[in-house]
Design an enzyme around this catalytic site. Sequence first.
Site, PDB file in Angstrom:
ATOM      1  N   TYR A 232      25.522  33.218  43.998  1.00  0.00           N
ATOM      2  CA  TYR A 232      26.498  32.323  44.589  1.00  0.00           C
ATOM      3  C   TYR A 232      26.556  31.958  46.029  1.00  0.00           C
ATOM      4  O   TYR A 232      26.830  30.975  46.808  1.00  0.00           O
ATOM      5  CB  TYR A 232      27.943  32.803  44.412  1.00  0.00           C
ATOM      6  CG  TYR A 232      28.335  33.813  45.015  1.00  0.00           C
ATOM      7  CD1 TYR A 232      29.370  33.572  46.249  1.00  0.00           C
ATOM      8  CD2 TYR A 232      28.174  35.016  44.489  1.00  0.00           C
ATOM      9  CE1 TYR A 232      30.091  34.569  46.987  1.00  0.00           C
ATOM     10  CE2 TYR A 232      28.815  35.889  45.329  1.00  0.00           C
ATOM     11  CZ  TYR A 232      29.558  35.780  46.555  1.00  0.00           C
ATOM     12  OH  TYR A 232      30.244  36.752  47.384  1.00  0.00           O
TER      13      TYR A 232
ATOM     14  N   LYS B 144      46.036  39.264  51.267  1.00  0.00           N
ATOM     15  CA  LYS B 144      44.496  39.083  50.727  1.00  0.00           C
ATOM     16  C   LYS B 144      44.296  38.027  50.229  1.00  0.00           C
ATOM     17  O   LYS B 144      43.330  37.271  50.583  1.00  0.00           O
ATOM     18  CB  LYS B 144      44.482  40.345  49.778  1.00  0.00           C
ATOM     19  CG  LYS B 144      43.414  40.365  49.005  1.00  0.00           C
ATOM     20  CD  LYS B 144      42.003  40.749  49.857  1.00  0.00           C
ATOM     21  CE  LYS B 144      40.730  40.147  49.163  1.00  0.00           C
ATOM     22  NZ  LYS B 144      39.525  40.126  49.749  1.00  0.00           N
TER      23      LYS B 144
ATOM     24  N   CYS C 118      35.763  36.439  44.421  1.00  0.00           N
ATOM     25  CA  CYS C 118      36.855  36.385  45.370  1.00  0.00           C
ATOM     26  C   CYS C 118      37.466  35.114  45.668  1.00  0.00           C
ATOM     27  O   CYS C 118      38.535  34.653  45.394  1.00  0.00           O
ATOM     28  CB  CYS C 118      36.422  37.085  46.681  1.00  0.00           C
ATOM     29  SG  CYS C 118      36.180  38.706  46.299  1.00  0.00           S
TER      30      CYS C 118
HETATM   31  N1  LIG Z   1      32.839  42.412  45.549  1.00  0.00           N
HETATM   32  C1  LIG Z   1      33.617  41.801  46.632  1.00  0.00           C
HETATM   33  O1  LIG Z   1      32.958  41.204  47.775  1.00  0.00           O
HETATM   34  C2  LIG Z   1      35.087  42.054  46.913  1.00  0.00           C
HETATM   35  C3  LIG Z   1      35.689  41.834  48.175  1.00  0.00           C
HETATM   36  C4  LIG Z   1      37.008  42.238  48.370  1.00  0.00           C
HETATM   37  C5  LIG Z   1      37.668  42.454  47.327  1.00  0.00           C
HETATM   38  N2  LIG Z   1      37.125  42.537  45.968  1.00  0.00           N
HETATM   39  C6  LIG Z   1      37.968  42.998  44.929  1.00  0.00           C
HETATM   40  O2  LIG Z   1      37.759  44.177  44.423  1.00  0.00           O
HETATM   41  C7  LIG Z   1      37.935  44.501  43.147  1.00  0.00           C
HETATM   42  C8  LIG Z   1      36.673  45.081  42.495  1.00  0.00           C
HETATM   43  O3  LIG Z   1      35.660  44.129  42.539  1.00  0.00           O
HETATM   44  P1  LIG Z   1      34.086  44.482  42.603  1.00  0.00           P
HETATM   45  O4  LIG Z   1      33.293  43.324  42.907  1.00  0.00           O
HETATM   46  O5  LIG Z   1      34.034  45.715  43.057  1.00  0.00           O
HETATM   47  O6  LIG Z   1      34.005  44.638  40.897  1.00  0.00           O
HETATM   48  P2  LIG Z   1      32.803  45.064  40.125  1.00  0.00           P
HETATM   49  O7  LIG Z   1      32.696  44.269  38.668  1.00  0.00           O
HETATM   50  O8  LIG Z   1      31.378  44.768  40.821  1.00  0.00           O
HETATM   51  O9  LIG Z   1      33.010  46.475  39.834  1.00  0.00           O
HETATM   52  C9  LIG Z   1      34.066  46.933  38.964  1.00  0.00           C
HETATM   53  C10 LIG Z   1      33.832  48.133  38.258  1.00  0.00           C
HETATM   54  O10 LIG Z   1      34.929  48.546  37.565  1.00  0.00           O
HETATM   55  C11 LIG Z   1      34.630  49.139  36.295  1.00  0.00           C
HETATM   56  N3  LIG Z   1      35.920  49.377  35.245  1.00  0.00           N
HETATM   57  C12 LIG Z   1      36.258  48.184  34.711  1.00  0.00           C
HETATM   58  N4  LIG Z   1      37.295  48.661  34.082  1.00  0.00           N
HETATM   59  C13 LIG Z   1      37.660  49.890  34.597  1.00  0.00           C
HETATM   60  C14 LIG Z   1      38.384  50.820  34.086  1.00  0.00           C
HETATM   61  N5  LIG Z   1      39.682  50.508  33.329  1.00  0.00           N
HETATM   62  N6  LIG Z   1      38.431  52.144  34.655  1.00  0.00           N
HETATM   63  C15 LIG Z   1      37.407  52.431  35.361  1.00  0.00           C
HETATM   64  N7  LIG Z   1      36.311  51.655  35.770  1.00  0.00           N
HETATM   65  C16 LIG Z   1      36.393  50.209  35.289  1.00  0.00           C
HETATM   66  C17 LIG Z   1      33.517  48.130  35.971  1.00  0.00           C
HETATM   67  O11 LIG Z   1      32.652  48.970  35.009  1.00  0.00           O
HETATM   68  C18 LIG Z   1      32.575  47.932  37.217  1.00  0.00           C
HETATM   69  O12 LIG Z   1      31.703  49.174  37.567  1.00  0.00           O
HETATM   70  C19 LIG Z   1      38.402  43.049  42.359  1.00  0.00           C
HETATM   71  O13 LIG Z   1      39.513  43.139  42.371  1.00  0.00           O
HETATM   72  C20 LIG Z   1      37.778  42.067  43.472  1.00  0.00           C
HETATM   73  O14 LIG Z   1      38.618  41.106  43.463  1.00  0.00           O
HETATM   74  C21 LIG Z   1      35.927  42.349  45.788  1.00  0.00           C
END
Ligand SMILES: NC(=O)c1ccc[n+]([C@@H]2O[C@H](COP(=O)([O-])OP(=O)(O)OC[C@H]3O[C@@H](n4cnc5c(N)ncnc54)[C@H](O)[C@@H]3O)[C@@H](O)[C@H]2O)c1
Length: 427
Positions: free
Chosen positions: A309, A200, A254
């Site tokens: 971004y 990843k 990311c």
């Molecule tokens: N956004 C993208 O395009 C993308 C793509 C691939 C991978 N990712 C990865 O996926 C993961 C999540 O990213 P995202 O963009 O969805 O993040 P985000 O910030 O949009 O959402 C994360 C959510 O998790 C919640 N949260 C935080 N701590 C928590 C806990 N202890 N228990 C329950 N909920 C909790 C937050 O309130 C938030 O709503 C990250 O590791 C990111 O790197 C993101």
Amino acid sequence: MKITVAGLGYIGLPTAAMLAESGHDVVGYDINKKLIANLASGRVELAEHGVRDLAQRALESGRLHPSPMPFPSDAFIICVPTPTIEHRPDLRAVEAAFASIAPLVQDGNLIMLESTVPPGTTLAVAERTFRALGRDLDAIHLAHCPERVLPGKIVDELLWNDRIIGGRRPIDAEMARAVYATFARGDIHLTDLVTAETVKIVENAYRDVNIAFANELATLAESLGIDVWKTIQLANCHPRVDILAPGPGVGGNCIPVDAQFLADANPFASELIRAARRVNERMPNLVTNIVRELAPADARKIVLLGAAYKADVEDTRATPARAIESLLQGFGYDVAVYDPLVTEYPGNLVSDLDAALHDADVLVLVTDHAAIRQLDPQYVAARVRRRFLVDARNAAVIEDWNAAGFVVHVLGRGRFQSAATEALAAC
Ligand SMILES: NC(=O)c1ccc[n+]([C@@H]2O[C@H](COP(=O)([O-])OP(=O)(O)OC[C@H]3O[C@@H](n4cnc5c(N)ncnc54)[C@H](O)[C@@H]3O)[C@@H](O)[C@H]2O)c1
């Protein structure tokens, strides 16, 4: 199956909705109480239409239950954020999510971590969490299932992307495959935990390095007086060359974060990745230098067109707009940032276009949203004080902006034999 999805952000919410739509009984757990209250009343506040529709359907079906706490389930999927703080991975949300679900996990249950993490994290966090409870990790199933979707195309890519699933044991990977196979139509490749974690971050580090190459070419083009966009287009005609696009910097949660995770895995063996990070991080300096070179001596107000971004998303995490804004403010300019999609931004966001443009001396096209590409240059010309445009995305139709009286400088199209690159050496 009963499945708890922890973290309902950009990734967790569509994943939970997709699982609910496939017939699972899904608890969507998030610590953000406002988000849970909104979802519970059927409100989905995401700009991406496909995700909004999918989530709304799942909520209406009664199979997706938003909740401020996790519930006992057959399987748990963790999709919490994994940012960096001062270039170091911040894994507190992953630790907290494991800690909150662990007391509910029964022998035979499956835990899948979707969050992007440095190699070794899934096993280390699971071992720490379950050891603290006196539990035997062999009694549960553990997998890492990294998410690889592109914001803007999330629903499509959730369905069609190939998936990499790493299991602590082959049986764990097989069990995770069975869950994702209920909706994923791409191929599912099974491997071990550390390989899945590494694949990843390698993917995003690869893109970071490739963009850094394009950005370095743009910087060279500024001084060579050539057109980097044309150069890349022609180089990409070669069957084995595929250079990405330059721009004002690499943002989002990311690419920069994942490249950093990989570099951190062994700082002595990641010279190229760290150099690429530096090249990308100084692009806001180059854009700022170009603005200063182009701006008349008495210019006061600069308007950034775009806060997100990247194009057509509302996400401003690590956006280069913020870096450009602060650099310009440091040179004494009054900076307004206009973005029709963004509501949350840490700088001076001005949501009304006319108010943003009023008295502007230089415009900087930072984000190539469709709505920004479609701005009418004549409309803009009638509202600004001076007509200068720096286009950091090669998105403006130059003839139209010239016809409206604008002097346009496109990043990496060295029409001015720019001194901006020499100034960059001092950054
Ligand atoms: N956004 C993208 O395009 C993308 C793509 C691939 C991978 N990712 C990865 O996926 C993961 C999540 O990213 P995202 O963009 O969805 O993040 P985000 O910030 O949009 O959402 C994360 C959510 O998790 C919640 N949260 C935080 N701590 C928590 C806990 N202890 N228990 C329950 N909920 C909790 C937050 O309130 C938030 O709503 C990250 O590791 C990111 O790197 C993101």
